[in-house]
Structures are given as structure tokens and as C-alpha cells.
Design a protein around this motif. Structure first.
Motif, PDB file in Angstrom:
ATOM      1  N   LEU A 172     150.847  24.010 -78.744  1.00 30.90           N
ATOM      2  CA  LEU A 172     151.665  22.803 -78.654  1.00 30.90           C
ATOM      3  C   LEU A 172     151.734  22.163 -80.028  1.00 30.90           C
ATOM      4  CD1 LEU A 172     150.213  21.355 -75.342  1.00 30.90           C
ATOM      5  CD2 LEU A 172     152.209  22.820 -75.659  1.00 30.90           C
ATOM      6  N   ARG A 173     152.936  21.769 -80.438  1.00 33.34           N
ATOM      7  CA  ARG A 173     153.132  21.201 -81.773  1.00 33.34           C
ATOM      8  C   ARG A 173     153.959  19.917 -81.721  1.00 33.34           C
ATOM      9  NH1 ARG A 173     152.371  24.884 -86.093  1.00 33.34           N
ATOM     10  NH2 ARG A 173     153.991  23.825 -87.256  1.00 33.34           N
ATOM     11  N   ALA A 174     153.882  19.173 -80.639  1.00 28.20           N
ATOM     12  CA  ALA A 174     154.712  17.979 -80.481  1.00 28.20           C
ATOM     13  C   ALA A 174     154.575  17.076 -81.704  1.00 28.20           C
ATOM     14  CB  ALA A 174     154.302  17.237 -79.219  1.00 28.20           C
ATOM     15  N   PRO A 175     155.643  16.523 -82.208  1.00 34.84           N
ATOM     16  CA  PRO A 175     156.978  16.493 -81.624  1.00 34.84           C
ATOM     17  C   PRO A 175     157.821  17.728 -81.964  1.00 34.84           C
ATOM     18  CG  PRO A 175     156.994  15.162 -83.588  1.00 34.84           C
ATOM     19  CD  PRO A 175     155.581  15.691 -83.417  1.00 34.84           C
ATOM     20  N   GLU A 176     157.299  18.661 -82.763  1.00 34.70           N
ATOM     21  CA  GLU A 176     158.028  19.894 -83.078  1.00 34.70           C
ATOM     22  C   GLU A 176     158.002  20.823 -81.864  1.00 34.70           C
ATOM     23  OE1 GLU A 176     156.660  21.822 -86.654  1.00 34.70           O
ATOM     24  OE2 GLU A 176     155.945  19.913 -87.441  1.00 34.70           O
ATOM     25  N   PRO A 177     158.864  21.837 -81.858  1.00 34.25           N
ATOM     26  CA  PRO A 177     158.809  22.826 -80.772  1.00 34.25           C
ATOM     27  C   PRO A 177     157.484  23.599 -80.818  1.00 34.25           C
ATOM     28  CG  PRO A 177     160.879  22.997 -81.981  1.00 34.25           C
ATOM     29  CD  PRO A 177     160.003  22.067 -82.752  1.00 34.25           C
ATOM     30  N   ASP A 178     157.007  24.011 -79.649  1.00 30.56           N
ATOM     31  CA  ASP A 178     155.805  24.844 -79.582  1.00 30.56           C
ATOM     32  C   ASP A 178     156.065  26.121 -80.373  1.00 30.56           C
ATOM     33  OD1 ASP A 178     154.926  22.871 -77.905  1.00 30.56           O
ATOM     34  OD2 ASP A 178     155.357  23.976 -76.080  1.00 30.56           O
ATOM     35  N   ALA A 179     154.987  26.767 -80.858  1.00 31.44           N
ATOM     36  CA  ALA A 179     155.184  27.895 -81.764  1.00 31.44           C
ATOM     37  C   ALA A 179     154.072  28.927 -81.631  1.00 31.44           C
ATOM     38  CB  ALA A 179     155.241  27.389 -83.198  1.00 31.44           C
ATOM     39  N   PRO A 180     154.361  30.180 -82.046  1.00 29.51           N
ATOM     40  CA  PRO A 180     153.320  31.204 -82.065  1.00 29.51           C
ATOM     41  C   PRO A 180     152.345  30.896 -83.203  1.00 29.51           C
ATOM     42  CG  PRO A 180     155.343  32.076 -82.997  1.00 29.51           C
ATOM     43  CD  PRO A 180     155.644  30.699 -82.499  1.00 29.51           C
ATOM     44  N   GLU A 181     151.153  30.540 -82.831  1.00 28.42           N
ATOM     45  CA  GLU A 181     150.156  30.099 -83.788  1.00 28.42           C
ATOM     46  C   GLU A 181     148.792  30.575 -83.310  1.00 28.42           C
ATOM     47  OE1 GLU A 181     148.904  25.775 -85.695  1.00 28.42           O
ATOM     48  OE2 GLU A 181     150.707  25.948 -84.495  1.00 28.42           O
ATOM     49  N   CYS A 182     147.892  30.865 -84.234  1.00 24.61           N
ATOM     50  CA  CYS A 182     146.558  31.322 -83.858  1.00 24.61           C
ATOM     51  C   CYS A 182     145.572  30.962 -84.962  1.00 24.61           C
ATOM     52  CB  CYS A 182     146.551  32.835 -83.626  1.00 24.61           C
ATOM     53  SG  CYS A 182     146.942  33.808 -85.094  1.00 24.61           S
ATOM     54  N   ASP A 183     144.292  31.139 -84.666  1.00 22.10           N
ATOM     55  CA  ASP A 183     143.254  30.928 -85.668  1.00 22.10           C
ATOM     56  C   ASP A 183     143.109  32.190 -86.506  1.00 22.10           C
ATOM     57  OD1 ASP A 183     142.722  28.359 -84.828  1.00 22.10           O
ATOM     58  OD2 ASP A 183     141.099  28.968 -83.499  1.00 22.10           O
ATOM     59  N   PRO A 221     160.722  31.918 -73.431  1.00 18.47           N
ATOM     60  CA  PRO A 221     160.681  31.293 -72.107  1.00 18.47           C
ATOM     61  C   PRO A 221     159.258  31.186 -71.536  1.00 18.47           C
ATOM     62  CG  PRO A 221     162.495  32.843 -72.220  1.00 18.47           C
ATOM     63  CD  PRO A 221     161.689  33.016 -73.492  1.00 18.47           C
ATOM     64  N   GLN A 222     158.394  32.151 -71.896  1.00 18.25           N
ATOM     65  CA  GLN A 222     157.010  32.120 -71.399  1.00 18.25           C
ATOM     66  C   GLN A 222     156.056  31.431 -72.386  1.00 18.25           C
ATOM     67  OE1 GLN A 222     155.991  33.116 -68.319  1.00 18.25           O
ATOM     68  NE2 GLN A 222     158.200  33.341 -67.994  1.00 18.25           N
ATOM     69  N   LEU A 223     156.600  30.986 -73.528  1.00 19.65           N
ATOM     70  CA  LEU A 223     155.795  30.373 -74.601  1.00 19.65           C
ATOM     71  C   LEU A 223     154.573  31.235 -74.918  1.00 19.65           C
ATOM     72  CD1 LEU A 223     155.994  26.599 -73.645  1.00 19.65           C
ATOM     73  CD2 LEU A 223     157.337  27.833 -75.343  1.00 19.65           C
ATOM     74  N   SER A 224     154.834  32.524 -75.169  1.00 14.88           N
ATOM     75  CA  SER A 224     153.757  33.438 -75.504  1.00 14.88           C
ATOM     76  C   SER A 224     154.250  34.456 -76.535  1.00 14.88           C
ATOM     77  CB  SER A 224     153.252  34.151 -74.251  1.00 14.88           C
ATOM     78  OG  SER A 224     154.249  35.001 -73.723  1.00 14.88           O
ATOM     79  N   PHE A 225     153.280  35.141 -77.162  1.00 11.64           N
ATOM     80  CA  PHE A 225     153.608  36.191 -78.123  1.00 11.64           C
ATOM     81  C   PHE A 225     152.563  37.283 -78.066  1.00 11.64           C
ATOM     82  CE2 PHE A 225     150.693  33.531 -80.462  1.00 11.64           C
ATOM     83  CZ  PHE A 225     150.045  34.373 -81.361  1.00 11.64           C
ATOM     84  N   SER A 226     152.957  38.455 -78.532  1.00 11.75           N
ATOM     85  CA  SER A 226     152.006  39.556 -78.648  1.00 11.75           C
ATOM     86  C   SER A 226     152.247  40.241 -79.974  1.00 11.75           C
ATOM     87  CB  SER A 226     152.134  40.535 -77.489  1.00 11.75           C
ATOM     88  OG  SER A 226     153.418  41.111 -77.459  1.00 11.75           O
ATOM     89  N   LEU A 227     151.187  40.796 -80.506  1.00 14.34           N
ATOM     90  CA  LEU A 227     151.225  41.493 -81.783  1.00 14.34           C
ATOM     91  C   LEU A 227     150.376  42.729 -81.639  1.00 14.34           C
ATOM     92  CD1 LEU A 227     152.189  41.093 -84.799  1.00 14.34           C
ATOM     93  CD2 LEU A 227     149.917  40.168 -85.214  1.00 14.34           C
TER      94      LEU A 227
END
Length: 133
Positions: free
Chosen positions: A18-29, A126-132
Motif C-alpha cells: 500500500l502506498r496511499a495516496p499513490e497507487p499500490d505498487a510491486p514492492e519488496c524488502d 487486478p489482484q494487486l500481486s506480482f511474481s518474479l
């Protein structure tokens, strides 16, 4: 100079942050290390970035030595000369040893196409997810 990477794999998909107020994004540690020091930072998976970038604070924390310069251009503005460094990078079960990184004036790291193009990246908005993998 030795460049290598390993893929130990982690289960996917990963949830967008979650990155409010920006759009949610693929992010990780991401854990960056060098010379026995390490730091974990948040990184945006950014297919628009050609190179992987790190904040100046990480360079300072790890005492990274500048190995050269790169000219980069952001989404806006002219080309700028930035420092080129090397660090070990690990995230989502993938490790890159002695990987080039560029200093950027941001508080977050960007994982760019220099890493992403070695993998298959799926962004499922649409699922707010990512895979690599």
C-alpha cells in the motif's frame, strides 16, 4: 569483476504494498551487503528503470566505494551524472553478487531492468500481486 546471480526461489505471488495516496505498487524488502555490513530497504520493482538504483543513505551505511559514473535520465529532466557502486543484492530468494548500482536522489531503492530482464515478471494489477521467477 565477478558478476553472478542465484535463484533460490520463493513462493509467489507477492502482494503489492500500500502506498496511499499513490497507487499500490510491486514492492519488496531488499537486503544489500558489502564488506560484512548489510542493510534492508524497501524497493520498488520498476520496469521503467533501466538500472537498479539505491539511496545515498545506503551508500553511506555500507561504506560503498564509487567505482565510476553513469549518466542517467529520469522520467523528467535532463541527463545527470551519478555515482556507480557495487553491492551484493538479495530479494525474493534471488541473489546478485557484486552487482552494479547507481545512486539516486530517492528514499527508496528501484530494482531495474538490469535485474528484471533476467527473470519473468508478472504484474497482476487486478489482484494487486506480482511474481518474479
Amino acid at each position: 569483476i565477478r558478476l553472478s546471480w542465484t535463484n533460490r526461489g520463493m513462493p509467489a505471488p507477492f502482494t503489492y504494498r500500500l502506498r496511499a495516496p499513490e497507487p499500490d505498487a510491486p514492492e519488496c524488502d531488499v537486503t544489500l551487503s558489502w564488506n560484512g555490513r548489510s542493510i534492508t530497504v524497501s524497493a520498488l520493482i520498476d520496469s521503467g528503470a533501466g538500472l537498479t538504483t539505491i539511496p545515498a543513505s545506503v551508500i553511506s551505511s555500507l561504506s560503498l566505494q564509487r567505482v565510476g559514473d553513469m549518466f542517467i535520465r529520469g522520467a523528467q529532466g535532463p541527463r545527470q551524472k551519478r555515482g556507480l557502486y557495487r553491492a551484493n543484492i538479495e530479494f525474493l530468494g534471488i541473489a546478485f553478487d557484486n552487482h552494479p548500482v547507481v545512486e539516486l536522489d530517492r528514499n527508496e531503492m528501484l530494482v531495474g531492468r538490469d535485474i528484471l530482464n533476467k527473470h519473468r515478471l508478472l504484474l497482476d494489477g487486478p489482484q494487486l500481486s506480482f511474481s518474479l521467477d
